[in-house]
Design a protein around this motif. Structure first.
Motif, PDB file in Angstrom:
ATOM      1  N   UNK A 114      -4.604   6.858  -2.465  1.00  0.00           N
ATOM      2  CA  UNK A 114      -4.132   5.621  -1.849  1.00  0.00           C
ATOM      3  C   UNK A 114      -4.106   4.558  -2.937  1.00  0.00           C
ATOM      4  N   UNK A 115      -2.972   3.887  -3.082  1.00  0.00           N
ATOM      5  CA  UNK A 115      -2.825   2.847  -4.102  1.00  0.00           C
ATOM      6  C   UNK A 115      -2.425   1.544  -3.419  1.00  0.00           C
ATOM      7  N   UNK A 116      -3.146   0.480  -3.713  1.00  0.00           N
ATOM      8  CA  UNK A 116      -2.777  -0.865  -3.282  1.00  0.00           C
ATOM      9  C   UNK A 116      -2.509  -1.684  -4.529  1.00  0.00           C
ATOM     10  N   UNK A 117      -1.291  -2.177  -4.669  1.00  0.00           N
ATOM     11  CA  UNK A 117      -0.977  -3.053  -5.796  1.00  0.00           C
ATOM     12  C   UNK A 117      -0.614  -4.424  -5.254  1.00  0.00           C
ATOM     13  N   UNK A 118      -1.102  -5.448  -5.922  1.00  0.00           N
ATOM     14  CA  UNK A 118      -0.842  -6.799  -5.444  1.00  0.00           C
ATOM     15  C   UNK A 118      -1.166  -7.836  -6.489  1.00  0.00           C
ATOM     16  N   UNK A 119      -0.969  -9.075  -6.117  1.00  0.00           N
ATOM     17  CA  UNK A 119      -1.221 -10.198  -7.024  1.00  0.00           C
ATOM     18  C   UNK A 119      -2.233 -11.153  -6.409  1.00  0.00           C
ATOM     19  N   UNK A 120      -3.196 -11.561  -7.228  1.00  0.00           N
ATOM     20  CA  UNK A 120      -4.140 -12.599  -6.808  1.00  0.00           C
ATOM     21  C   UNK A 120      -3.685 -13.969  -7.292  1.00  0.00           C
ATOM     22  N   UNK A 121      -2.756 -13.975  -8.232  1.00  0.00           N
ATOM     23  CA  UNK A 121      -2.070 -15.193  -8.666  1.00  0.00           C
ATOM     24  C   UNK A 121      -0.759 -14.742  -9.295  1.00  0.00           C
ATOM     25  N   UNK A 122       0.081 -15.685  -9.654  1.00  0.00           N
ATOM     26  CA  UNK A 122       1.398 -15.324 -10.186  1.00  0.00           C
ATOM     27  C   UNK A 122       1.298 -14.465 -11.440  1.00  0.00           C
ATOM     28  N   UNK A 155       5.323   8.125  -7.815  1.00  0.00           N
ATOM     29  CA  UNK A 155       3.933   7.825  -8.171  1.00  0.00           C
ATOM     30  C   UNK A 155       3.871   6.917  -9.395  1.00  0.00           C
ATOM     31  N   UNK A 156       4.656   7.222 -10.401  1.00  0.00           N
ATOM     32  CA  UNK A 156       4.644   6.416 -11.627  1.00  0.00           C
ATOM     33  C   UNK A 156       5.063   4.973 -11.352  1.00  0.00           C
ATOM     34  N   UNK A 157       6.068   4.791 -10.519  1.00  0.00           N
ATOM     35  CA  UNK A 157       6.504   3.431 -10.190  1.00  0.00           C
ATOM     36  C   UNK A 157       5.389   2.643  -9.500  1.00  0.00           C
ATOM     37  N   UNK A 158       4.708   3.300  -8.567  1.00  0.00           N
ATOM     38  CA  UNK A 158       3.654   2.610  -7.821  1.00  0.00           C
ATOM     39  C   UNK A 158       2.494   2.242  -8.733  1.00  0.00           C
ATOM     40  N   UNK A 159       2.087   3.147  -9.588  1.00  0.00           N
ATOM     41  CA  UNK A 159       0.956   2.873 -10.485  1.00  0.00           C
ATOM     42  C   UNK A 159       1.271   1.760 -11.474  1.00  0.00           C
ATOM     43  N   UNK A 160       2.538   1.520 -11.731  1.00  0.00           N
ATOM     44  CA  UNK A 160       2.913   0.441 -12.659  1.00  0.00           C
ATOM     45  C   UNK A 160       2.743  -0.938 -12.029  1.00  0.00           C
ATOM     46  N   UNK A 161       2.575  -0.967 -10.699  1.00  0.00           N
ATOM     47  CA  UNK A 161       2.378  -2.240 -10.018  1.00  0.00           C
ATOM     48  C   UNK A 161       3.647  -2.982  -9.670  1.00  0.00           C
ATOM     49  N   UNK A 162       4.804  -2.310  -9.742  1.00  0.00           N
ATOM     50  CA  UNK A 162       6.058  -3.028  -9.483  1.00  0.00           C
ATOM     51  C   UNK A 162       6.393  -3.119  -7.988  1.00  0.00           C
ATOM     52  N   UNK A 163       5.626  -2.460  -7.147  1.00  0.00           N
ATOM     53  CA  UNK A 163       5.802  -2.499  -5.688  1.00  0.00           C
ATOM     54  C   UNK A 163       7.196  -2.022  -5.264  1.00  0.00           C
ATOM     55  N   UNK A 164       7.557  -0.787  -5.569  1.00  0.00           N
ATOM     56  CA  UNK A 164       8.877  -0.302  -5.165  1.00  0.00           C
ATOM     57  C   UNK A 164       8.960  -0.077  -3.660  1.00  0.00           C
ATOM     58  N   UNK A 165      10.150  -0.184  -3.109  1.00  0.00           N
ATOM     59  CA  UNK A 165      10.392   0.180  -1.717  1.00  0.00           C
ATOM     60  C   UNK A 165      10.801   1.647  -1.685  1.00  0.00           C
ATOM     61  N   UNK A 166       9.964   2.470  -1.063  1.00  0.00           N
ATOM     62  CA  UNK A 166      10.176   3.908  -1.070  1.00  0.00           C
ATOM     63  C   UNK A 166      10.274   4.437   0.354  1.00  0.00           C
ATOM     64  N   UNK A 167      11.270   5.248   0.614  1.00  0.00           N
ATOM     65  CA  UNK A 167      11.383   5.898   1.918  1.00  0.00           C
ATOM     66  C   UNK A 167      10.411   7.071   1.969  1.00  0.00           C
ATOM     67  N   UNK A 182       0.841  -1.197   0.000  1.00  0.00           N
ATOM     68  CA  UNK A 182       0.000   0.000   0.000  1.00  0.00           C
ATOM     69  C   UNK A 182       0.876   1.246   0.000  1.00  0.00           C
ATOM     70  N   UNK A 183       0.471   2.232  -0.796  1.00  0.00           N
ATOM     71  CA  UNK A 183       1.197   3.494  -0.891  1.00  0.00           C
ATOM     72  C   UNK A 183       0.192   4.640  -0.763  1.00  0.00           C
ATOM     73  N   UNK A 184       0.561   5.644   0.031  1.00  0.00           N
ATOM     74  CA  UNK A 184      -0.278   6.827   0.180  1.00  0.00           C
ATOM     75  C   UNK A 184       0.507   8.048  -0.256  1.00  0.00           C
ATOM     76  N   UNK A 185      -0.107   8.835  -1.124  1.00  0.00           N
ATOM     77  CA  UNK A 185       0.492  10.095  -1.570  1.00  0.00           C
ATOM     78  C   UNK A 185      -0.466  11.235  -1.240  1.00  0.00           C
ATOM     79  N   UNK A 186       0.100  12.349  -0.797  1.00  0.00           N
ATOM     80  CA  UNK A 186      -0.705  13.534  -0.475  1.00  0.00           C
ATOM     81  C   UNK A 186      -0.286  14.694  -1.366  1.00  0.00           C
ATOM     82  N   UNK A 187      -1.273  15.441  -1.859  1.00  0.00           N
ATOM     83  CA  UNK A 187      -0.979  16.665  -2.588  1.00  0.00           C
ATOM     84  C   UNK A 187      -1.048  16.482  -4.106  1.00  0.00           C
ATOM     85  N   UNK A 188      -0.620  17.526  -4.820  1.00  0.00           N
ATOM     86  CA  UNK A 188      -0.069  18.736  -4.254  1.00  0.00           C
ATOM     87  C   UNK A 188      -1.175  19.509  -3.553  1.00  0.00           C
TER      88      UNK A 188
END
Length: 335
Positions: free
Chosen positions: A262-270, A189-201, A153-159
């Protein structure tokens, strides 16, 4: 929820505590809800100097609040999370049902415990941290994780202009006025929307931009350091502080837009990747936040009538309790 509740119950009587941007938004929201009425506005300012939107709305001093206890169903607290709500909410929850918009995420567990102790002792119902984040975004984070357990799950605020962070800026010694904008980092934001599940600080997801009017004689470097290093507000972000005139602040920063997603990206199967996104785009942050508070005030009144005492959050409230419509109307119109 009472499946047979009266379609035309008495109006829920709302007391508004504090009358800044959020308090004015609550008054405007109540005007759009026929099942609600304003019992009074309570202010630390001189009541005679306050001019509400409605000419007939009574205005009282904060020191008279307890005397109006029998005429108020729910208080909506409109103070700031830094210095007002941490003491106001527990103190008032001992006597009134209430809703607040406490939004310092790291301190919510402690705030909940303090308010719960007071509300349990007073047999009241007190809902904290209502708004859109925390609040509506919190619900979407929980739902997204429940639906896609294999995900992130990723949450972005703004602008947008943050009320809580702007309030924190204005309370820094040497600051005469100021606002703060939260800005998502586009690459994140672009990475998250692509569904690649990046690790972001925290720092990689957002930056913060402050526009500040200094008091006469204030040390600009000291003010900048105090803002940039403020725990829970700015210390984990790339923050810029720009000093401007009072005229520039009024001219260029009077509006209060905000939003986020709020974006949730995940897999329901491989082989099946799923992305859920919930987005808000707001012309007025305080007016929208106020609308959320008013809807949850309706729910608090109903929960108290059902004997559900203590501290609550938006995660404890069934959606039907927010609506003025009957259970039958909700089934017919929204299911």
């Amino acid at each position: 929820m009472d499946q047979n509740r009266d379609a035309h119950p008495p109006a829920t009587r709302i007391g508004i505590v504090g009358y800044g941007n959020l308090g004015r938004g609550v008054e405007a929201a109540i005007a759009k809800n026929p099942d609600m009425a304003i019992a009074g506005i309570f202010t630390r300012r001189d009541p005679a100097q306050l001019q509400p939107l409605g000419a007939s709305v009574p205005v009282h001093g904060m020191d008279s609040l307890l005397r109006h206890k029998g005429a108020i169903d729910v208080l909506v607290l409109c103070g700031g999370s830094k210095d007002d709500l941490p003491w106001q909410s527990p103190e008032l929850a001992a006597h009134f049902n209430l809703v607040d918009s406490f939004d310092t995420h790291a301190r919510i567990p402690g705030h909940f415990a303090a308010v719960d102790a007071a509300a349990q002792a007073g047999q009241t119902t007190a809902l904290i941290s209502a708004g859109w984040d925390p609040g509506l975004f919190s619900i979407n984070r929980v739902v997204g994780e429940a639906l896609l357990p294999d995900g992130a799950t990723y949450t972005f605020w703004g602008k947008g202009l943050s009320q809580g962070h702007s309030d924190a800026v204005r309370r820094v010694p040497g600051v005469a006025g100021g606002v703060q904008y939260t800005i998502p980092v586009p690459e994140a934001v672009d990475k998250v929307r692509s569904g690649v599940r990046p690790e972001l600080s925290t720092r990689e997801k957002h930056r913060r931009e402050c526009f500040v009017v200094l008091q006469d004689g204030a040390d600009a470097d000291a003010v900048r350091r105090a803002i940039v290093g403020m725990p829970h507000y700015f210390d984990q972000y790339d923050t810029t502080v720009q000093f401007i005139s009072a005229e520039e602040l009024a001219r260029d920063h009077g509006a209060m837009p905000h939003g986020g997603f709020v974006i949730r990206s995940g897999n329901t199967s491989a082989s099946s990747k799923q992305v859920i996104e919930y987005r808000l785009q707001l012309d007025s942050n305080p007016e929208f936040t106020a609308s959320v508070l008013v809807a949850y005030a309706r729910a608090v009144h109903r929960m108290h009538a059902a004997g559900q005492f203590g501290c609550k959050t938006v995660l404890d409230v069934a959606p039907a309790l927010l609506s003025a419509k009957s259970a039958a109307e909700l089934r017919e119109q929204f299911l």
